[in-house]
Write a protein that holds these residues in place. Structure first.
Motif, PDB file in Angstrom:
ATOM      1  N   ARG A  81       0.783  -1.181   0.116  1.00  0.00           N
ATOM      2  CA  ARG A  81      -0.021  -0.092   0.039  1.00  0.00           C
ATOM      3  C   ARG A  81       0.817   1.399  -0.165  1.00  0.00           C
ATOM      4  N   VAL A  82       1.806   1.135   0.785  1.00  0.00           N
ATOM      5  CA  VAL A  82       2.810   2.354   0.859  1.00  0.00           C
ATOM      6  C   VAL A  82       3.578   2.696  -0.594  1.00  0.00           C
TER       7      VAL A  82
ATOM      8  N   LEU B 290       6.407   3.744   8.187  1.00  0.00           N
ATOM      9  CA  LEU B 290       6.791   2.133   7.906  1.00  0.00           C
ATOM     10  C   LEU B 290       7.826   1.970   8.920  1.00  0.00           C
ATOM     11  N   GLU B 291       8.774   2.727   9.007  1.00  0.00           N
ATOM     12  CA  GLU B 291       9.786   2.216   9.897  1.00  0.00           C
ATOM     13  C   GLU B 291       9.558   2.069  11.206  1.00  0.00           C
ATOM     14  N   LEU B 292       8.725   3.261  11.842  1.00  0.00           N
ATOM     15  CA  LEU B 292       8.687   3.125  13.241  1.00  0.00           C
ATOM     16  C   LEU B 292       7.490   1.945  13.581  1.00  0.00           C
ATOM     17  N   GLN B 293       6.790   1.518  12.335  1.00  0.00           N
ATOM     18  CA  GLN B 293       5.968   0.547  12.539  1.00  0.00           C
ATOM     19  C   GLN B 293       6.735  -0.683  12.960  1.00  0.00           C
ATOM     20  N   ALA B 294       7.853  -0.769  12.091  1.00  0.00           N
ATOM     21  CA  ALA B 294       8.709  -2.046  12.129  1.00  0.00           C
ATOM     22  C   ALA B 294       9.181  -2.084  13.495  1.00  0.00           C
ATOM     23  N   ASP B 295       9.646  -0.879  14.180  1.00  0.00           N
ATOM     24  CA  ASP B 295       9.946  -0.917  15.485  1.00  0.00           C
ATOM     25  C   ASP B 295       9.034  -1.507  16.333  1.00  0.00           C
ATOM     26  N   PHE B 296       7.725  -0.952  16.035  1.00  0.00           N
ATOM     27  CA  PHE B 296       6.595  -1.165  16.937  1.00  0.00           C
ATOM     28  C   PHE B 296       6.511  -2.758  16.954  1.00  0.00           C
TER      29      PHE B 296
ATOM     30  N   ALA C 193       2.080   1.788  -3.370  1.00  0.00           N
ATOM     31  CA  ALA C 193       1.408   2.113  -4.155  1.00  0.00           C
ATOM     32  C   ALA C 193       1.250   3.803  -4.340  1.00  0.00           C
ATOM     33  N   MET C 194       1.284   4.244  -2.926  1.00  0.00           N
ATOM     34  CA  MET C 194       0.820   5.842  -2.733  1.00  0.00           C
ATOM     35  C   MET C 194       2.038   6.297  -3.518  1.00  0.00           C
ATOM     36  N   ARG C 195       3.331   5.744  -3.675  1.00  0.00           N
ATOM     37  CA  ARG C 195       4.565   6.500  -3.945  1.00  0.00           C
ATOM     38  C   ARG C 195       4.095   7.534  -5.308  1.00  0.00           C
ATOM     39  N   ARG C 196       3.459   6.783  -6.340  1.00  0.00           N
ATOM     40  CA  ARG C 196       3.333   7.254  -7.536  1.00  0.00           C
ATOM     41  C   ARG C 196       2.259   8.531  -7.501  1.00  0.00           C
ATOM     42  N   ARG C 197       1.565   8.504  -6.312  1.00  0.00           N
ATOM     43  CA  ARG C 197       0.310   9.448  -6.089  1.00  0.00           C
ATOM     44  C   ARG C 197       0.738  10.643  -5.127  1.00  0.00           C
ATOM     45  N   VAL C 198       1.847  10.731  -4.534  1.00  0.00           N
ATOM     46  CA  VAL C 198       2.116  11.799  -3.724  1.00  0.00           C
ATOM     47  C   VAL C 198       3.585  12.248  -3.819  1.00  0.00           C
TER      48      VAL C 198
ATOM     49  N   SER D 146      -3.476  -3.404  17.269  1.00  0.00           N
ATOM     50  CA  SER D 146      -4.087  -2.478  17.053  1.00  0.00           C
ATOM     51  C   SER D 146      -3.374  -1.091  17.280  1.00  0.00           C
ATOM     52  N   GLN D 147      -2.474  -1.200  18.441  1.00  0.00           N
ATOM     53  CA  GLN D 147      -1.810  -0.023  18.739  1.00  0.00           C
ATOM     54  C   GLN D 147      -0.792   0.503  17.992  1.00  0.00           C
ATOM     55  N   GLY D 148      -0.530  -0.160  17.074  1.00  0.00           N
ATOM     56  CA  GLY D 148       0.691   0.121  16.172  1.00  0.00           C
ATOM     57  C   GLY D 148       0.405   0.582  14.834  1.00  0.00           C
ATOM     58  N   ASP D 149      -0.817   1.172  14.646  1.00  0.00           N
ATOM     59  CA  ASP D 149      -1.045   2.176  13.494  1.00  0.00           C
ATOM     60  C   ASP D 149      -0.210   3.243  13.464  1.00  0.00           C
ATOM     61  N   THR D 150       0.979   3.225  13.000  1.00  0.00           N
ATOM     62  CA  THR D 150       1.689   4.355  12.798  1.00  0.00           C
ATOM     63  C   THR D 150       0.952   5.693  11.547  1.00  0.00           C
ATOM     64  N   PHE D 151       0.419   4.840  10.769  1.00  0.00           N
ATOM     65  CA  PHE D 151      -0.073   5.672   9.497  1.00  0.00           C
ATOM     66  C   PHE D 151      -1.205   6.615  10.063  1.00  0.00           C
ATOM     67  N   ASN D 152      -1.973   6.273  10.872  1.00  0.00           N
ATOM     68  CA  ASN D 152      -3.041   7.034  11.392  1.00  0.00           C
ATOM     69  C   ASN D 152      -2.807   7.867  12.601  1.00  0.00           C
TER      70      ASN D 152
END
Ligand code: ZN
Length: 282
Positions: free
Chosen positions: A175-176, A195-201, A178-183, A272-278
């Protein structure tokens, strides 16, 4: 961390030094370096070169995963087994099946499914071939130059890379991408940080599971992991999913953020506590 005598994963591939893997790596390595230098001198485009290079080389070399092991690689195999046990169980609880990643130990240079990488790149995960790549020299650097050594610090690094594999299985990395082309590039860098911080989580979730179920985490271990999270700077742990491994152009979040998300994973052990994207605040 108590690790001696515990189960070692069968998913470690040793591509260090001599042996079949080493020869493949060396043969491709030196020739390619010369080729790349010439190519750059002639004003060529690197992306094109690596793409054509990759087409000629086998995607995955075969390594001997049953070879006798030294202490350092035994340790890596035990930690990888710990991540397998944790994520097999966590995925089972989610009603899904965990596909275990393989881990390649290498020295100097390696041909991965994501292209060539040198040890200077630091550890990385390649989503294309679902392998974690580790040059053990990085751990020496963690101990020496970065001043954040210790077995649990090393375990954290492995767990972080396996965290990227979990993100791959859950479709988050796609998903990240796929976003690359749009942002904009700036927005994409922001997504990469998350994405990195979520990997730490996810590494924190693993640490908690391992602590709770196996009782192998010793006093000071979690602090050791957090020191490593803080010490590993922007340019070290990388997530690469393009045709080749390149030095990083984005940041991975501040040391403080990395420690915070690792700690949150460890304290909650709740995905569910690891949604760094939101998350409003990182
Ligand atoms: Zn990473």
């Amino acid at each position: 961390m108590l690790w001696q005598g515990r189960r070692e994963s069968d998913n470690v591939e040793d591509a260090r030094g001599s042996g079949a893997g080493g020869r493949i790596v060396l043969g491709g390595g030196i020739g390619t370096v010369i080729l790349v230098v010439l190519y750059i001198l002639l004003g060529g485009d690197l992306q094109t070169l690596f793409n054509s290079q990759q087409a000629q080389l086998p995607q995955t070399a075969q390594y001997d995963s049953q070879a006798p092991r030294d202490e350092a690689s035994k340790f890596v195999a035990v930690v990888l087994a710990d991540t397998e046990d944790a994520w097999n169980e966590i995925f089972r609880q989610m009603g899904r099946e965990y596909e275990e990643p393989r881990l390649v130990l290498f020295t100097d240079m390696i041909q991965s499914g994501c292209g060539f990488a040198s040890g200077a790149t630091g550890p990385f995960y390649c989503p294309q071939d679902r392998r974690v790549y580790i040059d053990l020299g990085f751990f020496r650097e963690l101990q020496g130059r970065l001043g954040a050594g210790g077995d649990f610090a090393e375990a954290y690094v492995i767990a972080h890379e396996v965290g990227h594999h979990v993100q791959n299985l859950l479709g988050i990395s796609d998903r990240v991408q796929a976003m690359r082309r749009r942002v904009s590039e700036d927005e994409y860098n922001q997504l990469s940080v998350r994405l990195e911080l979520q990997a730490d989580f996810l590494a924190g979730v693993w640490a908690r599971y391992t602590d709770r179920v196996k009782h192998v985490v010793e006093a000071g271990d979690i602090e050791e992991a957090m020191r490593a999270a803080a010490a590993v700077g922007d340019d070290r742990l990388q997530y690469r999913s393009r045709g080749y491994v390149v030095p990083d152009s984005f940041t991975h979040g501040t040391s403080e953020q990395r420690v915070r998300w690792f700690r949150r994973g460890y304290e909650t052990a709740d995905l569910s506590q690891g949604d760094t994207f939101n998350a409003r605040e990182l």
